[in-house]
Design an enzyme around this catalytic site. Sequence first.
Site, PDB file in Angstrom:
ATOM      1  N   ASP A 117     -55.019  -8.311  34.880  1.00  0.00           N
ATOM      2  CA  ASP A 117     -55.745  -7.284  34.135  1.00  0.00           C
ATOM      3  C   ASP A 117     -56.223  -7.819  32.791  1.00  0.00           C
ATOM      4  O   ASP A 117     -57.336  -7.501  32.338  1.00  0.00           O
ATOM      5  CB  ASP A 117     -54.855  -6.055  33.921  1.00  0.00           C
TER       6      ASP A 117
ATOM      7  N   ASP B 211     -45.130 -15.073  28.082  1.00  0.00           N
ATOM      8  CA  ASP B 211     -45.654 -14.718  26.766  1.00  0.00           C
ATOM      9  C   ASP B 211     -46.608 -15.791  26.256  1.00  0.00           C
ATOM     10  O   ASP B 211     -47.672 -15.488  25.697  1.00  0.00           O
ATOM     11  CB  ASP B 211     -44.522 -14.449  25.772  1.00  0.00           C
TER      12      ASP B 211
ATOM     13  N   TYR C 183     -41.499  -5.742  42.073  1.00  0.00           N
ATOM     14  CA  TYR C 183     -41.994  -4.566  42.782  1.00  0.00           C
ATOM     15  C   TYR C 183     -41.374  -4.442  44.172  1.00  0.00           C
ATOM     16  O   TYR C 183     -41.939  -3.811  45.060  1.00  0.00           O
ATOM     17  CB  TYR C 183     -43.520  -4.630  42.932  1.00  0.00           C
TER      18      TYR C 183
END
Length: 365
Positions: free
Chosen positions: A256, A228, A142
Amino acid sequence: MTEQQVFTIASIPADGVGKEVVAAGRKVLDAVAEHSGGAFSFDWTEFPWGSAYYAEHGVMMAPNGLETLKDFDAIYFGAVGWENVPDHVSLWGLRLNITQNFDQWANVRPVKFLPGVQSPLRKADDTELDWVVVRENSEGEYAGLGGRNLSGRGPGNEMAVQTSLFTEKGCERIIRFAFDLARTRAVKKVSSVTKSNAQQYGMVLWDEVFARVAADYPDVATESVLVDAMSAKFVLHPEELSVVVASNLNADILSDLGSALAGSLGLAASANLNPERRFPSMFEPVHGSAPDIAGRGISNPIGAIASAALMLDHFGLHAEARRLEAAIGATTASGHLTRDIGGTASTEETTEAIIGAFVGARAAV
């Protein structure tokens, strides 16, 4: 008589349910201060920035907004995003504008399993689960480096480059932060998350820094897990987690996932910290602006109120923070649940129940 501490807070409700949950959190924090015996109080200044401000002014916040915010003790943020503004414009125009320019490089997102809230994890029924995701909040995926070009070639020929940034300094400071946090917890363990098998430059640097820093913390257990595999571990073996540290994107996704496993994103708190305190830190719930329920009085205020508890910790008010967290747990245990977690309680009813539980516990001390 000890002089009362006054904490100056910039309130930015922004969009959608952000307005409702920030109002709830402010009400709770004022109640906490009211029952502090005069030890401290909060001085609030609210700013109208967000998508409605954009519709009127063409920008998400005032041009001098950062200069205005820098002298506050903290920022209390709601949620950003509305249909009149593209998501990347609203995010970079307000929230990321603040976190990047104030170098709020440590994003802390606890994953709390509250009593009375049903988790989709069967393991949560009989296993104590409690972990925290530490997110590198200033660089990584980001960082905002890159661009778009070649649109002049016509439709279907434009190109875009989005560059992830990993610096040794950025990796080290967030990893050390995670280790220091782990030392304060019952289970002293740090799980590092990368995808260094496929991203062989930035994330290999992260892995190397993690190994070097870990040597300074022989009392803290460690593991390095690919993202993963860590996603699977969140579901299959969450009891093995304590502090999870990861890059901006990976930690955003994993946190999240953790909150969803705890029952709802409406429960999730976060702190965007500038640990050196050169700039104010910002506290916000993880959920979005939720246009579908905005203005109906049914949003879950727990994420915002739990973020307020993180703010209390930031101010050194640790006893008050623990009591507020206990009041949240007592409220959900008593059946005061909003619709997102299977109940019928309104935002206001939940807020009042938390205040009542806090005041009751405070009186019993």
